[in-house]
Design a protein around this motif. Structure first.
Motif, PDB file in Angstrom:
ATOM      1  N   ASP A  52      96.889  47.667  25.675  1.00  0.00           N
ATOM      2  CA  ASP A  52      95.595  47.101  25.266  1.00  0.00           C
ATOM      3  C   ASP A  52      94.837  46.598  26.492  1.00  0.00           C
ATOM      4  OD1 ASP A  52      93.494  46.172  23.787  1.00  0.00           O
ATOM      5  OD2 ASP A  52      94.505  44.346  23.119  1.00  0.00           O
ATOM      6  N   LEU A  53      94.279  47.547  27.226  1.00  0.00           N
ATOM      7  CA  LEU A  53      93.529  47.222  28.434  1.00  0.00           C
ATOM      8  C   LEU A  53      92.149  47.866  28.369  1.00  0.00           C
ATOM      9  CD1 LEU A  53      96.173  47.753  31.274  1.00  0.00           C
ATOM     10  CD2 LEU A  53      95.232  45.568  30.501  1.00  0.00           C
ATOM     11  N   PRO A  54      91.100  47.132  28.687  1.00  0.00           N
ATOM     12  CA  PRO A  54      89.761  47.719  28.704  1.00  0.00           C
ATOM     13  C   PRO A  54      89.701  48.920  29.657  1.00  0.00           C
ATOM     14  CG  PRO A  54      89.633  45.321  28.887  1.00  0.00           C
ATOM     15  CD  PRO A  54      91.084  45.693  29.032  1.00  0.00           C
ATOM     16  N   GLY A  55      89.065  49.982  29.195  1.00  0.00           N
ATOM     17  CA  GLY A  55      88.865  51.156  30.035  1.00  0.00           C
ATOM     18  C   GLY A  55      89.851  52.275  29.798  1.00  0.00           C
ATOM     19  N   LEU A  56      91.004  51.973  29.199  1.00  0.00           N
ATOM     20  CA  LEU A  56      92.019  53.009  29.039  1.00  0.00           C
ATOM     21  C   LEU A  56      91.607  54.057  28.002  1.00  0.00           C
ATOM     22  CD1 LEU A  56      95.582  51.386  29.155  1.00  0.00           C
ATOM     23  CD2 LEU A  56      94.509  52.888  30.814  1.00  0.00           C
ATOM     24  N   ARG A  57      91.350  53.616  26.796  1.00  0.00           N
ATOM     25  CA  ARG A  57      91.065  54.553  25.716  1.00  0.00           C
ATOM     26  C   ARG A  57      89.806  55.371  26.001  1.00  0.00           C
ATOM     27  NH1 ARG A  57      93.898  57.254  22.298  1.00  0.00           N
ATOM     28  NH2 ARG A  57      95.152  55.403  21.904  1.00  0.00           N
ATOM     29  N   GLU A  58      88.810  54.756  26.669  1.00  0.00           N
ATOM     30  CA  GLU A  58      87.554  55.457  26.931  1.00  0.00           C
ATOM     31  C   GLU A  58      87.738  56.694  27.805  1.00  0.00           C
ATOM     32  OE1 GLU A  58      86.447  50.994  27.016  1.00  0.00           O
ATOM     33  OE2 GLU A  58      88.231  52.257  27.088  1.00  0.00           O
ATOM     34  N   ARG A  59      88.708  56.674  28.692  1.00  0.00           N
ATOM     35  CA  ARG A  59      88.881  57.776  29.648  1.00  0.00           C
ATOM     36  C   ARG A  59      90.062  58.675  29.276  1.00  0.00           C
ATOM     37  NH1 ARG A  59      84.605  58.905  31.171  1.00  0.00           N
ATOM     38  NH2 ARG A  59      85.604  60.273  32.693  1.00  0.00           N
ATOM     39  N   TRP A  60      90.640  58.476  28.085  1.00  0.00           N
ATOM     40  CA  TRP A  60      91.811  59.219  27.666  1.00  0.00           C
ATOM     41  C   TRP A  60      91.539  60.723  27.669  1.00  0.00           C
ATOM     42  CZ3 TRP A  60      96.729  59.036  27.373  1.00  0.00           C
ATOM     43  CH2 TRP A  60      97.444  59.864  26.515  1.00  0.00           C
ATOM     44  N   GLY A  61      92.435  61.476  28.301  1.00  0.00           N
ATOM     45  CA  GLY A  61      92.306  62.920  28.339  1.00  0.00           C
ATOM     46  C   GLY A  61      91.331  63.428  29.379  1.00  0.00           C
ATOM     47  N   ARG A  62      90.757  62.533  30.152  1.00  0.00           N
ATOM     48  CA  ARG A  62      89.814  62.926  31.198  1.00  0.00           C
ATOM     49  C   ARG A  62      90.432  62.572  32.556  1.00  0.00           C
ATOM     50  NH1 ARG A  62      86.969  61.277  26.699  1.00  0.00           N
ATOM     51  NH2 ARG A  62      85.385  62.736  25.965  1.00  0.00           N
ATOM     52  N   ASP A  63      90.152  61.341  33.036  1.00  0.00           N
ATOM     53  CA  ASP A  63      90.819  60.894  34.249  1.00  0.00           C
ATOM     54  C   ASP A  63      91.878  59.825  33.939  1.00  0.00           C
ATOM     55  OD1 ASP A  63      88.772  59.208  33.541  1.00  0.00           O
ATOM     56  OD2 ASP A  63      87.693  59.357  35.433  1.00  0.00           O
ATOM     57  N   LEU A  64      92.124  59.574  32.674  1.00  0.00           N
ATOM     58  CA  LEU A  64      93.277  58.805  32.210  1.00  0.00           C
ATOM     59  C   LEU A  64      94.212  59.827  31.563  1.00  0.00           C
ATOM     60  CD1 LEU A  64      94.843  57.230  29.743  1.00  0.00           C
ATOM     61  CD2 LEU A  64      94.560  56.020  31.876  1.00  0.00           C
ATOM     62  N   ASP A  93      89.568  69.029  28.740  1.00  0.00           N
ATOM     63  CA  ASP A  93      88.685  70.158  29.047  1.00  0.00           C
ATOM     64  C   ASP A  93      89.326  71.488  28.674  1.00  0.00           C
ATOM     65  OD1 ASP A  93      86.675  68.547  30.032  1.00  0.00           O
ATOM     66  OD2 ASP A  93      87.461  68.569  32.074  1.00  0.00           O
ATOM     67  N   GLY A  94      90.640  71.581  28.806  1.00  0.00           N
ATOM     68  CA  GLY A  94      91.289  72.858  28.542  1.00  0.00           C
ATOM     69  C   GLY A  94      92.757  72.692  28.233  1.00  0.00           C
ATOM     70  N   VAL A  95      93.324  73.730  27.638  1.00  0.00           N
ATOM     71  CA  VAL A  95      94.763  73.802  27.380  1.00  0.00           C
ATOM     72  C   VAL A  95      95.423  74.436  28.602  1.00  0.00           C
ATOM     73  CG1 VAL A  95      96.533  74.902  25.959  1.00  0.00           C
ATOM     74  CG2 VAL A  95      94.461  73.982  24.892  1.00  0.00           C
ATOM     75  N   HIS A  96      96.501  73.851  29.075  1.00  0.00           N
ATOM     76  CA  HIS A  96      97.151  74.364  30.283  1.00  0.00           C
ATOM     77  C   HIS A  96      98.631  74.636  30.022  1.00  0.00           C
ATOM     78  CE1 HIS A  96      93.564  73.605  32.583  1.00  0.00           C
ATOM     79  NE2 HIS A  96      93.522  72.381  32.087  1.00  0.00           N
ATOM     80  N   GLY A  97      99.167  75.561  30.826  1.00  0.00           N
ATOM     81  CA  GLY A  97     100.562  75.934  30.667  1.00  0.00           C
ATOM     82  C   GLY A  97     100.793  76.871  29.499  1.00  0.00           C
ATOM     83  N   LEU A  98      99.748  77.472  28.973  1.00  0.00           N
ATOM     84  CA  LEU A  98      99.865  78.399  27.851  1.00  0.00           C
ATOM     85  C   LEU A  98      99.476  79.789  28.346  1.00  0.00           C
ATOM     86  CD1 LEU A  98     100.481  78.773  24.843  1.00  0.00           C
ATOM     87  CD2 LEU A  98      98.065  78.315  24.373  1.00  0.00           C
ATOM     88  N   LEU A  99     100.467  80.647  28.469  1.00  0.00           N
ATOM     89  CA  LEU A  99     100.260  81.971  29.038  1.00  0.00           C
ATOM     90  C   LEU A  99      99.163  82.739  28.298  1.00  0.00           C
ATOM     91  CD1 LEU A  99     101.449  83.856  31.232  1.00  0.00           C
ATOM     92  CD2 LEU A  99     102.915  84.819  29.448  1.00  0.00           C
ATOM     93  N   ALA A 100      98.255  83.336  29.079  1.00  0.00           N
ATOM     94  CA  ALA A 100      97.147  84.168  28.587  1.00  0.00           C
ATOM     95  C   ALA A 100      96.039  83.355  27.928  1.00  0.00           C
ATOM     96  CB  ALA A 100      97.637  85.257  27.634  1.00  0.00           C
ATOM     97  N   ARG A 101      96.207  82.037  27.834  1.00  0.00           N
ATOM     98  CA  ARG A 101      95.155  81.168  27.299  1.00  0.00           C
ATOM     99  C   ARG A 101      94.920  79.978  28.230  1.00  0.00           C
ATOM    100  NH1 ARG A 101      94.211  85.043  25.034  1.00  0.00           N
ATOM    101  NH2 ARG A 101      94.014  85.454  22.789  1.00  0.00           N
ATOM    102  N   GLU A 102      95.313  80.113  29.479  1.00  0.00           N
ATOM    103  CA  GLU A 102      95.195  79.033  30.456  1.00  0.00           C
ATOM    104  C   GLU A 102      93.741  78.562  30.578  1.00  0.00           C
ATOM    105  OE1 GLU A 102      95.737  76.208  33.309  1.00  0.00           O
ATOM    106  OE2 GLU A 102      97.287  77.208  32.134  1.00  0.00           O
ATOM    107  N   GLY A 103      93.546  77.267  30.380  1.00  0.00           N
ATOM    108  CA  GLY A 103      92.232  76.660  30.552  1.00  0.00           C
ATOM    109  C   GLY A 103      91.304  76.787  29.365  1.00  0.00           C
TER     110      GLY A 103
END
Length: 306
Positions: free
Chosen positions: A110-122, A37-47
């Motif tokens: 190689d587990l079902p469900g991992l790649r689908e949620r990558w960067g979200r709640d994985l 959803d956003g870039v974090h830890g980057l000063l002045a561009r947080e989120g």
């Protein structure tokens, strides 16, 4: 030429363009952080959304005369005192110097469900995603030695943590004691899948059939540099000293073992966040400009003495 148009590549291109160099950025348009959803830890561009950050960077590079094209580099080879780069789109472009900033690929179990949620709640990084998943039930999926460190970092963010041993060897006694001391529940038994419900992680299903509710899964992925197109130059990714995966070795300025080729960002520094990747790109861009200045000066001196 800059190969890869993320934070490192665009900042390197910016430095070169501001030095009045002809700069071409070739980018395949596959940023690793696109699902976030956003870039974090980057000063002045947080989120800031990752694609918005990239778009702003592209505008800045173009504002100084840099060119950016969407394509994928398939091969880079030596051509006289420079390089010839071939792309999937059929282009062949010549460059005096190369800055490689193609990033890396996250290899997941190689587990079902991992790649689908990558960067979200994985998630993989407590600094990139930790605040967003704070106080939620988190499961640490063990993938190797780094997973223990992962668990202790995520414990800072939530009191409800479970460590899924999955297919890893039994923990040494001292590590098991650390988990117990931090109230991290150790779950033995191999994982069958990550259960998804209503477009969100619902839990971890073991091969025994048990479903353990979790809202977030953290996994230490294996990190592998995107650098196959450099094989013709004799540059291949090597195991990283940390054991995190494979990287393209470079010195502190980004210089690789191949004269004329620099690397910056995650392709060489597997743990670099956006800010440090951008800074490394800027440094490499400045070093390339300095290298060109020296080469041009040597040529000018030689021509003057004729």
């Amino acid at each position: 030429m800059v190969i890869g148009g993320g934070a490192a590549g665009l900042n390197g291109a910016l430095m070169l363009a501001r030095s009045r160099r002809d700069v071409l950025v070739i980018d395949a348009g596959q940023p690793r952080n696109a699902p976030a959803d956003g870039v974090h830890g980057l000063l002045a561009r947080e989120g800031m959304p990752p694609l918005e950050l990239i778009a702003r960077g592209q505008d800045e590079v173009r504002g100084y005369g840099g060119e950016i094209i969407s394509d994928e580099v398939t091969e880079a080879r030596r051509d006289g005192d420079g390089f010839a780069v071939t792309t999937a789109g059929g282009r062949t472009v010549r460059a005096r110097r190369l800055l490689v900033t193609t990033g890396l690929v996250d290899e997941l179990p190689d587990l079902p469900g991992l790649r689908e949620r990558w960067g979200r709640d994985l998630v993989h990084c407590p600094y990139c995603h930790g605040w967003e998943v704070r106080d939620q039930p988190i499961g640490i999926l063990a993938t190797g030695p780094a997973s223990m460190h992962h668990a202790l970092l995520f414990r800072q963010l939530s009191d409800d943590l479970m460590f899924f041993q999955h297919d890893q060897p039994d923990l040494p006694d001292d590590q098991a004691e650390q988990l117990a001391a931090r109230d991290i529940t150790l779950v033995t038994g191999e994982v069958a899948e990550i259960q998804i419900k209503d477009d969100a992680i619902a839990g971890v299903r073991l091969k025994s059939g048990s479903l353990i509710p979790r809202r977030v899964i953290a996994v230490a992925s294996r990190l592998v540099a995107r650098a196959g197109f450099l094989h013709s130059l004799g540059l291949v990714p090597l195991p990283h000293p940390s054991g995190m995966g494979e990287h393209l070795p470079a010195d502190a300025t980004g210089r690789t073992e191949i004269p004329g080729v620099w690397a910056a960002g995650n392709v060489t520094d597997l743990s670099a966040q956006v800010g440090s990747a951008a800074a490394a790109g800027a440094l490499a861009g400045a070093q390339i400009n300095a290298d060109l200045v020296l080469a041009e000066t040597r040529l000018a001196v030689a021509n003057r003495s004729r």
